[in-house]
Design a protein around this motif. Structure first.
Motif, PDB file in Angstrom:
ATOM      1  N   LEU A 165       0.848  -1.198   0.000  1.00 53.66           N
ATOM      2  CA  LEU A 165       0.000   0.000   0.000  1.00 53.66           C
ATOM      3  C   LEU A 165       0.880   1.242   0.000  1.00 53.66           C
ATOM      4  N   PRO A 166       0.427   2.328  -0.660  1.00 55.48           N
ATOM      5  CA  PRO A 166       1.217   3.569  -0.614  1.00 55.48           C
ATOM      6  C   PRO A 166       1.040   4.300   0.717  1.00 55.48           C
ATOM      7  N   ALA A 167       2.035   5.122   1.080  1.00 53.02           N
ATOM      8  CA  ALA A 167       1.944   5.921   2.313  1.00 53.02           C
ATOM      9  C   ALA A 167       1.148   7.189   2.000  1.00 53.02           C
ATOM     10  N   ASN A 168      -0.182   7.094   1.972  1.00 51.03           N
ATOM     11  CA  ASN A 168      -1.010   8.280   1.709  1.00 51.03           C
ATOM     12  C   ASN A 168      -2.043   8.460   2.824  1.00 51.03           C
ATOM     13  N   SER A 169      -2.797   9.575   2.756  1.00 54.28           N
ATOM     14  CA  SER A 169      -3.722   9.909   3.850  1.00 54.28           C
ATOM     15  C   SER A 169      -4.752   8.811   4.084  1.00 54.28           C
ATOM     16  N   ASP A 170      -5.277   8.210   3.006  1.00 54.52           N
ATOM     17  CA  ASP A 170      -6.290   7.153   3.180  1.00 54.52           C
ATOM     18  C   ASP A 170      -5.745   6.026   4.056  1.00 54.52           C
ATOM     19  N   ASN A 171      -4.535   5.614   3.749  1.00 56.46           N
ATOM     20  CA  ASN A 171      -3.952   4.507   4.518  1.00 56.46           C
ATOM     21  C   ASN A 171      -3.558   4.949   5.935  1.00 56.46           C
ATOM     22  N   PHE A 172      -3.135   6.212   6.090  1.00 52.89           N
ATOM     23  CA  PHE A 172      -2.841   6.697   7.443  1.00 52.89           C
ATOM     24  C   PHE A 172      -4.123   6.689   8.291  1.00 52.89           C
ATOM     25  N   PHE A 173      -5.245   7.138   7.697  1.00 54.57           N
ATOM     26  CA  PHE A 173      -6.510   7.134   8.455  1.00 54.57           C
ATOM     27  C   PHE A 173      -6.918   5.701   8.804  1.00 54.57           C
ATOM     28  N   GLY A 174      -6.705   4.787   7.874  1.00 52.03           N
ATOM     29  CA  GLY A 174      -6.967   3.364   8.163  1.00 52.03           C
ATOM     30  C   GLY A 174      -6.102   2.909   9.332  1.00 52.03           C
ATOM     31  N   GLY A 175      -4.840   3.330   9.330  1.00 49.65           N
ATOM     32  CA  GLY A 175      -3.905   2.978  10.408  1.00 49.65           C
ATOM     33  C   GLY A 175      -4.341   3.561  11.747  1.00 49.65           C
ATOM     34  N   VAL A 176      -4.891   4.784  11.707  1.00 51.02           N
ATOM     35  CA  VAL A 176      -5.362   5.418  12.947  1.00 51.02           C
ATOM     36  C   VAL A 176      -6.492   4.593  13.564  1.00 51.02           C
ATOM     37  N   MET A 177      -7.424   4.124  12.725  1.00 50.05           N
ATOM     38  CA  MET A 177      -8.535   3.289  13.227  1.00 50.05           C
ATOM     39  C   MET A 177      -7.977   2.056  13.942  1.00 50.05           C
ATOM     40  N   VAL A 178      -7.006   1.421  13.286  1.00 48.73           N
ATOM     41  CA  VAL A 178      -6.387   0.224  13.859  1.00 48.73           C
ATOM     42  C   VAL A 178      -5.688   0.591  15.170  1.00 48.73           C
ATOM     43  N   TYR A 179      -4.913   1.661  15.127  1.00 50.87           N
ATOM     44  CA  TYR A 179      -4.094   2.056  16.284  1.00 50.87           C
ATOM     45  C   TYR A 179      -4.966   2.397  17.500  1.00 50.87           C
ATOM     46  N   ASN A 180      -6.001   3.217  17.248  1.00 51.41           N
ATOM     47  CA  ASN A 180      -6.834   3.650  18.381  1.00 51.41           C
ATOM     48  C   ASN A 180      -7.513   2.467  19.080  1.00 51.41           C
ATOM     49  N   HIS A 181      -7.894   1.464  18.293  1.00 57.98           N
ATOM     50  CA  HIS A 181      -8.624   0.331  18.875  1.00 57.98           C
ATOM     51  C   HIS A 181      -7.721  -0.765  19.434  1.00 57.98           C
ATOM     52  N   ASN A 182      -6.493  -0.883  18.931  1.00 56.68           N
ATOM     53  CA  ASN A 182      -5.673  -2.049  19.279  1.00 56.68           C
ATOM     54  C   ASN A 182      -4.334  -1.741  19.940  1.00 56.68           C
ATOM     55  N   CYS A 183      -3.850  -0.510  19.826  1.00 57.89           N
ATOM     56  CA  CYS A 183      -2.456  -0.254  20.198  1.00 57.89           C
ATOM     57  C   CYS A 183      -2.294   0.866  21.227  1.00 57.89           C
ATOM     58  N   ALA A 184      -3.145   1.910  21.142  1.00 58.20           N
ATOM     59  CA  ALA A 184      -2.955   3.110  21.967  1.00 58.20           C
ATOM     60  C   ALA A 184      -2.953   2.762  23.456  1.00 58.20           C
ATOM     61  N   PHE A 185      -3.747   1.780  23.815  1.00 57.61           N
ATOM     62  CA  PHE A 185      -3.834   1.288  25.188  1.00 57.61           C
ATOM     63  C   PHE A 185      -2.436   1.057  25.789  1.00 57.61           C
ATOM     64  N   CYS A 186      -1.540   0.467  25.024  1.00 61.77           N
ATOM     65  CA  CYS A 186      -0.178   0.198  25.512  1.00 61.77           C
ATOM     66  C   CYS A 186       0.841   1.222  25.006  1.00 61.77           C
ATOM     67  N   HIS A 187       0.656   1.695  23.755  1.00 63.85           N
ATOM     68  CA  HIS A 187       1.707   2.515  23.133  1.00 63.85           C
ATOM     69  C   HIS A 187       1.436   4.015  23.176  1.00 63.85           C
ATOM     70  N   GLY A 188       0.300   4.434  23.786  1.00 64.87           N
ATOM     71  CA  GLY A 188       0.033   5.848  23.981  1.00 64.87           C
ATOM     72  C   GLY A 188      -0.379   6.596  22.726  1.00 64.87           C
ATOM     73  N   GLU A 189      -0.768   7.856  22.932  1.00 60.86           N
ATOM     74  CA  GLU A 189      -1.158   8.760  21.836  1.00 60.86           C
ATOM     75  C   GLU A 189      -0.217   9.964  21.876  1.00 60.86           C
ATOM     76  N   PRO A 190      -0.221  10.815  20.816  1.00 64.78           N
ATOM     77  CA  PRO A 190       0.645  11.998  20.863  1.00 64.78           C
ATOM     78  C   PRO A 190       0.364  12.809  22.137  1.00 64.78           C
ATOM     79  N   ASN A 191       1.381  13.084  22.902  1.00 66.00           N
ATOM     80  CA  ASN A 191       1.319  13.836  24.173  1.00 66.00           C
ATOM     81  C   ASN A 191       0.501  13.142  25.273  1.00 66.00           C
ATOM     82  N   HIS A 192       0.102  11.907  25.065  1.00 65.43           N
ATOM     83  CA  HIS A 192      -0.619  11.157  26.107  1.00 65.43           C
ATOM     84  C   HIS A 192      -0.017   9.767  26.268  1.00 65.43           C
ATOM     85  N   PRO A 193       1.054   9.663  27.071  1.00 71.47           N
ATOM     86  CA  PRO A 193       1.651   8.335  27.257  1.00 71.47           C
ATOM     87  C   PRO A 193       0.682   7.395  27.967  1.00 71.47           C
ATOM     88  N   SER A 194       0.809   6.122  27.689  1.00 74.19           N
ATOM     89  CA  SER A 194      -0.055   5.108  28.311  1.00 74.19           C
ATOM     90  C   SER A 194       0.323   4.928  29.771  1.00 74.19           C
TER      91      SER A 194
END
Ligand code: HEC
Length: 166
Positions: A62-91
């Motif tokens: 897949l190319p590194a474009n906004s559509d894929n970044f937004f797809g990645g955000v959906m994945v990240y918010n639901h599966n990863c942020a819990f452990c890996h934090g958000e910008p300026n909000h460490p877990s």
């Protein structure tokens, strides 16, 4: 020669018995607050690095474009942020884990220097005995590449994508 072999054998026996007694005595670090054993970090990092290195050659389908970044955000918010934090909000959970999950939107801990194939490999296969799950059964190939592209570009995301992470 016989004496040498006997000494060699007894030496190893003493080391193995010592290690067994250390573990049985309850002094081996098992709580997450305990520090690493001597050489533990070295062996864990060396093993991981060697196993993952070939994945550096994998190219993202897949190319590194906004559509894929937004797809990645959906994945990240639901599966990863819990452990890996958000910008300026460490877990907060991360503070109670060993090894601690790197805060992937903290400039000092980002994986923006890693080839995207390496991050994809870690997302797909997980990292044994660390708390990092393998996501091959939970996420599609597309989702795993999207979140890997997001992390590879974490230091230069369009503002709208960054805002969606919070
Ligand atoms: C339950 C907690 C947890 C969750 C959820 C989790 N991780 Fe991890 N992750 C970890 C831990 C712990 C490590 C550190 C492993 C180590 O030190 O070897 C890690 C390591 C990583 C690394 C390697 C970082 C580096 O510096 O090399 C990446 C990339 C990663 N995780 C991505 C993700 C993504 C993407 C998701 C979601 C799809 C995710 N993780 C979900 C705990 C988690």
């Amino acid at each position: 020669m016989k004496k040498f072999l006997l000494g060699w054998f007894l030496g190893w026996l003493a080391i193995i018995a010592g290690a067994y007694l250390f573990v049985r005595s309850g002094h081996a670090p098992v709580a997450t607050q305990s520090g690493p054993l001597p050489l533990e970090t070295f062996f864990a990092k060396t093993a991981l690095h060697a196993a993952v290195a070939p994945a550096a050659r994998l190219k993202s389908p897949l190319p590194a474009n906004s559509d894929n970044f937004f797809g990645g955000v959906m994945v990240y918010n639901h599966n990863c942020a819990f452990c890996h934090g958000e910008p300026n909000h460490p877990s907060q959970i991360a503070k109670g884990m060993f090894p601690p999950p790197p805060q992937l939107f903290n400039p000092d801990e980002m994986v923006t220097d890693d080839p995207v194939g390496i991050t994809y490999w870690k997302v797909k296969n997980g990292i044994r005995l660390s708390g990092m799950p393998a996501f091959h059964a939970k996420l599609s190939e597309e989702q795993m590449w999207q979140v890997s592209l997001l992390l590879r570009n974490a230091n230069k995301l369009p503002p709208a994508v960054e805002a969606a992470l919070k």
